[in-house]
Write a protein that holds these residues in place. Structure first.
Motif, short mmCIF file in Angstrom:
data_model
loop_
_atom_site.label_atom_id
_atom_site.label_comp_id
_atom_site.label_asym_id
_atom_site.label_seq_id
_atom_site.Cartn_x
_atom_site.Cartn_y
_atom_site.Cartn_z
N CYS A 65 48.10 33.19 45.41
CA CYS A 65 49.12 33.73 44.49
C CYS A 65 50.22 34.47 45.25
O CYS A 65 50.05 34.91 46.38
N VAL A 67 51.43 37.40 44.64
CA VAL A 67 51.18 38.83 44.87
C VAL A 67 50.60 39.03 46.27
O VAL A 67 51.06 39.87 47.05
N VAL A 68 49.62 38.22 46.61
CA VAL A 68 49.02 38.29 47.94
C VAL A 68 50.04 37.86 49.00
O VAL A 68 50.20 38.51 50.04
N THR A 91 39.77 43.55 44.08
CA THR A 91 40.27 43.14 42.76
C THR A 91 39.91 41.70 42.45
O THR A 91 39.55 41.37 41.32
N CYS A 92 40.03 40.84 43.45
CA CYS A 92 39.79 39.41 43.23
C CYS A 92 39.49 38.79 44.60
O CYS A 92 39.68 39.42 45.64
N SER A 94 41.12 36.53 46.20
CA SER A 94 42.31 36.37 47.03
C SER A 94 42.63 37.65 47.80
O SER A 94 42.96 37.62 48.99
N LEU A 95 42.52 38.77 47.13
CA LEU A 95 42.79 40.04 47.83
C LEU A 95 41.69 40.37 48.82
O LEU A 95 41.94 40.95 49.88
N VAL A 228 49.88 39.73 34.56
CA VAL A 228 49.69 40.57 35.74
C VAL A 228 50.73 41.69 35.82
O VAL A 228 50.39 42.86 35.89
N ILE A 252 47.73 43.64 33.93
CA ILE A 252 46.83 44.22 34.95
C ILE A 252 47.48 45.44 35.60
O ILE A 252 46.83 46.46 35.82
N THR A 284 39.92 41.11 36.05
CA THR A 284 39.55 41.45 37.44
C THR A 284 38.37 42.42 37.49
O THR A 284 37.87 42.70 38.57
N VAL A 313 50.72 34.96 36.83
CA VAL A 313 51.10 34.58 38.18
C VAL A 313 50.38 33.28 38.56
O VAL A 313 49.16 33.16 38.37
N PHE A 315 48.35 30.51 40.25
CA PHE A 315 47.14 30.56 41.09
C PHE A 315 46.33 31.86 40.91
O PHE A 315 45.46 32.14 41.72
N CYS A 316 46.64 32.64 39.87
CA CYS A 316 45.83 33.85 39.62
C CYS A 316 44.56 33.41 38.90
O CYS A 316 44.54 33.28 37.67
N GLU A 317 43.52 33.20 39.67
CA GLU A 317 42.29 32.64 39.12
C GLU A 317 41.69 33.50 37.99
O GLU A 317 41.34 32.97 36.94
N PRO A 318 41.57 34.83 38.20
CA PRO A 318 40.93 35.62 37.13
C PRO A 318 41.65 35.47 35.79
O PRO A 318 41.01 35.35 34.74
S1 SF4 Z 1 44.49 39.35 40.39
FE1 SF4 Z 1 45.60 37.42 40.38
S2 SF4 Z 1 47.73 37.92 40.86
FE2 SF4 Z 1 46.47 39.69 41.41
S3 SF4 Z 1 46.06 39.39 43.58
FE3 SF4 Z 1 44.33 38.50 42.45
S4 SF4 Z 1 44.82 36.33 42.17
FE4 SF4 Z 1 46.72 37.42 42.78
#
Ligand code: SF4
Length: 364
Positions: A65, A67-68, A91-92, A94-95, A228, A252, A284, A313, A315-318
């Protein structure tokens, strides 16, 4: 307060550091800001830094995503060179992967801090686990920034109580139709809390609420935002321009973490754990779909929202995982919804504006 009086992130960080202040970059989303304040540290949250794509894409898969990606871009561009630490809440995935990448494989400009939130459904051990994470973070903050001064945690808890009250007032007044400000202004002011220290932010927010008009004459269709962030930047301008009234949100970065109950008296770590466990449901934090749907319907009922605009966003999987069921449940409850898949800092553009216009007409 006019929103133009809010200093920019860059200006504020510069002033803070020039006065000898300590800074920690904080990635999304939820973390115990009170602990950082108690160590005299200013959290500067990293959600959507406005940078052109450059080096970050070379380190990330194309399906990560924005954001990352933008957060890493800021780090690689030197935007975190002057911070004392970088905080990665869990948070997820990706982070979490970004945290590993920065800590294990890149030359990070500052030490990494990790904070693991328990995920719902919260079992009996969740509170103890949260407290153990607070204790671990407290230990790390002490090592990096030195011990808390006497009374600093009590002061931080007091700021937190005050902010909880001011955020609740802002949302309640807007939902009741008694805050006559545009969506652009509402979110610009509330996003000030992502980088202003509470000693500066609380008086600004209070003054804004005291001075804000009770109406702005907009009687257009009422919508709620979910997703988000309250963006990209032109989304709010477009909504305001079309006369769509944003009366609540389930974002979020916003109400899902700002509408927390005021921390109680007594042991601060137990009080912070109680606050965390009572936050609004969030993808999340592993909240169930039933809980999220009931929450959305209740927000719509309280605010009179006729429909929901999901600004998700890419590709924001959650968020994307929950979306189909949420939309189905909202439809059954008579609430229309519209989905915009967005990249932070990339304009939604004319096509989205046309879809929003048609959505508004359908709600009228
Ligand atoms: S919650 Fe979604 S938008 Fe936020 S960092 Fe994780 S995948 Fe990216």
């Amino acid at each position: 307060m006019s929103p133009t009086q809010l200093p920019s992130r860059g200006e504020y960080a510069q002033q803070w550091r020039a006065a000898g202040g300590k800074v920690c970059a904080a990635f999304p989303a939820q973390y115990p800001k009170e602990l950082l304040w108690s160590h005299g540290v200013l959290p500067m949250e990293v959600w959507d830094p406005p940078l052109a794509p450059a080096r970050a894409q070379g380190h990330l898969q194309p399906y990560i995503c924005s954001v990352v990606r933008q957060g890493l871009e800021l780090l690689l561009a030197g935007g975190m060179d002057e911070v004392g630490a970088i905080l990665f809440p869990h948070t997820c995935d990706s982070l979490q992967n970004l945290a590993s990448l920065v800590d294990d494989y890149l030359e990070a400009p500052a030490p990494s801090l990790f904070f693991y939130n328990p995920k719902a459904p919260f079992a009996a051990a969740a509170k103890g686990f949260y407290v153990s994470q607070l204790q671990a973070l407290e230990k790390d903050l002490t090592l990096i920034f030195g011990p808390q001064p006497m009374g600093a945690m009590e002061q931080a808890m007091e700021w937190s109580r005050k902010l909880s009250d001011l955020y609740a007032q802002s949302y309640d007044r807007r939902a009741a139709g008694e805050l006559g400000v545009s969506a652009v202004e509402f979110y610009r002011v509330l996003r000030g809390g992502e980088y202003l220290h509470p000693q500066d932010y609380i008086p600004l927010l209070q003054a804004w609420l005291d001075q804000a008009p009770t109406t702005n004459g907009n009687s257009g269709p009422a919508v709620m935002l979910s997703g988000v962030l309250p963006g990209p930047p032109d989304l709010l301008d477009t909504l305001d321009g079309l006369g769509l009234r944003v009366v609540h949100d389930d974002l979020i970065s916003m109400s899902r973490r700002l509408l927390y109950p005021p921390p109680g008296a007594g042991d601060p770590f137990m009080a912070l754990a109680d606050c965390f466990l009572a936050m609004p449901p969030c993808s999340t934090r592993g909240s169930s779909l039933d809980e999220r749907l009931a929450w959305l319907k209740d927000l719509a009922r309280k605010s009179g929202a006729q429909g929901v605009v999901f600004s998700v966003v890419k590709f924001c999987e959650p968020e994307l995982f929950d979306l189909p069921e949420l939309r189905r449940g909202l439809k059954e409850a008579g609430l229309a919804s519209l989905v915009l898949e967005v990249d932070v800092n990339q304009e939604v553009g004319g096509q989205a504006a046309t879809r929003l216009e048609a959505f508004g007409e359908m709600l009228s």
